[in-house]
Motif scaffolding. Sequence first.
Motif, PDB file in Angstrom:
ATOM      1  N   HIS A   1       0.806  -1.215   0.000  1.00  0.00           N
ATOM      2  CA  HIS A   1       0.000   0.000   0.000  1.00  0.00           C
ATOM      3  C   HIS A   1       0.845   1.273   0.000  1.00  0.00           C
ATOM      4  O   HIS A   1       1.054   1.888   1.031  1.00  0.00           O
ATOM      5  CB  HIS A   1      -0.883  -0.043   1.266  1.00  0.00           C
ATOM      6  CG  HIS A   1      -2.027   0.911   1.274  1.00  0.00           C
ATOM      7  ND1 HIS A   1      -3.230   0.603   1.863  1.00  0.00           N
ATOM      8  CD2 HIS A   1      -2.166   2.155   0.799  1.00  0.00           C
ATOM      9  CE1 HIS A   1      -4.054   1.622   1.733  1.00  0.00           C
ATOM     10  NE2 HIS A   1      -3.423   2.587   1.098  1.00  0.00           N
TER      11      HIS A   1
ATOM     12  N   GLU B   1      -5.749   1.586  -5.591  1.00  0.00           N
ATOM     13  CA  GLU B   1      -6.726   1.607  -4.532  1.00  0.00           C
ATOM     14  C   GLU B   1      -8.083   2.033  -5.087  1.00  0.00           C
ATOM     15  O   GLU B   1      -8.182   3.099  -5.704  1.00  0.00           O
ATOM     16  CB  GLU B   1      -6.256   2.594  -3.440  1.00  0.00           C
ATOM     17  CG  GLU B   1      -7.182   2.712  -2.268  1.00  0.00           C
ATOM     18  CD  GLU B   1      -6.506   3.384  -1.064  1.00  0.00           C
ATOM     19  OE1 GLU B   1      -5.409   3.973  -1.196  1.00  0.00           O
ATOM     20  OE2 GLU B   1      -7.087   3.291   0.032  1.00  0.00           O
TER      21      GLU B   1
ATOM     22  N   TYR C   1     -14.562   7.484  -0.437  1.00  0.00           N
ATOM     23  CA  TYR C   1     -14.395   8.932  -0.269  1.00  0.00           C
ATOM     24  C   TYR C   1     -15.524   9.734  -0.911  1.00  0.00           C
ATOM     25  O   TYR C   1     -15.694  10.908  -0.650  1.00  0.00           O
ATOM     26  CB  TYR C   1     -13.049   9.392  -0.853  1.00  0.00           C
ATOM     27  CG  TYR C   1     -11.874   8.981  -0.006  1.00  0.00           C
ATOM     28  CD1 TYR C   1     -11.527   9.704   1.134  1.00  0.00           C
ATOM     29  CD2 TYR C   1     -11.121   7.860  -0.318  1.00  0.00           C
ATOM     30  CE1 TYR C   1     -10.460   9.329   1.925  1.00  0.00           C
ATOM     31  CE2 TYR C   1     -10.037   7.475   0.463  1.00  0.00           C
ATOM     32  CZ  TYR C   1      -9.713   8.214   1.588  1.00  0.00           C
ATOM     33  OH  TYR C   1      -8.663   7.832   2.373  1.00  0.00           O
TER      34      TYR C   1
ATOM     35  N   HIS D   1     -10.303   0.406  -0.610  1.00  0.00           N
ATOM     36  CA  HIS D   1     -10.153   1.207   0.616  1.00  0.00           C
ATOM     37  C   HIS D   1     -11.392   1.040   1.488  1.00  0.00           C
ATOM     38  O   HIS D   1     -12.496   1.373   1.082  1.00  0.00           O
ATOM     39  CB  HIS D   1      -9.981   2.699   0.270  1.00  0.00           C
ATOM     40  CG  HIS D   1     -10.039   3.595   1.468  1.00  0.00           C
ATOM     41  ND1 HIS D   1      -8.928   4.213   2.004  1.00  0.00           N
ATOM     42  CD2 HIS D   1     -11.075   3.972   2.259  1.00  0.00           C
ATOM     43  CE1 HIS D   1      -9.281   4.919   3.070  1.00  0.00           C
ATOM     44  NE2 HIS D   1     -10.584   4.788   3.237  1.00  0.00           N
TER      45      HIS D   1
ATOM     46  N   HIS E   1      -6.491  -1.011   4.631  1.00  0.00           N
ATOM     47  CA  HIS E   1      -6.734  -0.475   5.991  1.00  0.00           C
ATOM     48  C   HIS E   1      -7.640  -1.404   6.804  1.00  0.00           C
ATOM     49  O   HIS E   1      -8.206  -1.000   7.818  1.00  0.00           O
ATOM     50  CB  HIS E   1      -7.371   0.920   5.989  1.00  0.00           C
ATOM     51  CG  HIS E   1      -6.817   1.883   4.990  1.00  0.00           C
ATOM     52  ND1 HIS E   1      -5.673   2.602   5.211  1.00  0.00           N
ATOM     53  CD2 HIS E   1      -7.260   2.256   3.753  1.00  0.00           C
ATOM     54  CE1 HIS E   1      -5.443   3.384   4.160  1.00  0.00           C
ATOM     55  NE2 HIS E   1      -6.378   3.185   3.260  1.00  0.00           N
TER      56      HIS E   1
END
Length: 340
Positions: free
Chosen positions: A40, A166, A171, A198, A239
């Motif tokens: 990452h 990613e 978002y 993500h 994550h």
Amino acid sequence: MRFLLALMISIIVLGCKNNSEKLSLHDESQSYEGPIIDMHIHSAEKEEFTKDTLGFCLPIINIIQHFDPKEDYLEIWNEKLHNPECVDPMWSPKSYDNFIERLTYQLEKHNISTVTSGPPLTVEDIHNRIGDRIIKSCQFRIGRDSITLDSLRLLVEKNGFRVLGEISNQYEGIAPSDPRMEPYYALAEQLDIPVAIHLGSGLPGHFYFEPGLSPRLSNPLELEPIIRKFPKLRISIMHYGEPFIDELIAMMGNFPQLYADIGGIQVYYPREYFYEYHLKKLVSAGFGKRIMFGSDMIIWPEIIDRAVRVIDEAPFLSMQQKEDIFYNNAARFLRLEEMK
Ligand SMILES: [Zn+2]
């Protein structure tokens, strides 16, 4: 009286001894020295580097510990990066060349190969400069990266891109199972490349940078419809869907093909919390064979040093578990042997 004094002194001395023992808990002979796969990192754009360097403090969550909404968040954030409050901030490179130099140093120092995500042209550029330590990955966000299915196929078949990620739709508040993603998942499944999605927190106060980001969508349960629809698709949760650890455990238990990368979260939260409630919990729940190292390096190359150290110094990890997290799990997930 004398006896009391002697007792007090011995308590103080013993207390000190205990402290120094605590400090030296990490035994250097137990340091991991093998190769690392960083799942990452990001390929930065040249324009991101100017003389106006930014100082970044770790753990990231402590950069903003409270906020009064009468203030301007972006102004406060900006101030924290120009006048960082920690004793050891990392400073961003002044130029792209300096960035490449410092990143190369980190990759060589730790013997890292790294899945590097970004727009295809910048990924190509960083690959040209650094070489085969860079494993090419095509970033994707609906609305921002308007890459067509044909171009994606070409990137994989002709240009050696190995991962679709990613994928950062979170978002924009877009769920992983959004129907607009289905043709891309189908193609990744067909081309037999993994996708890296993500799921997790953004920066502290990320709402003020990108109001679309929804913490609700960090939940790994969001992946279930994709796994059912694309059973051959390899998925890495970037994550690891923090902080939804129990949901992650439920998903990894039910779907043994699911992997997760640490993605910088080892420097996002204070170490004690990350160790006790995330990493230790995942490993002790039996998922040590599917957790992969990741630093989430964006513009501060030295974050790699810090991210490696947190994993290497975890007092509860055996050398075998470190080998798995730093290398073996990612090599298996990426089918590195077949890639050669
Ligand atoms: Zn991310």
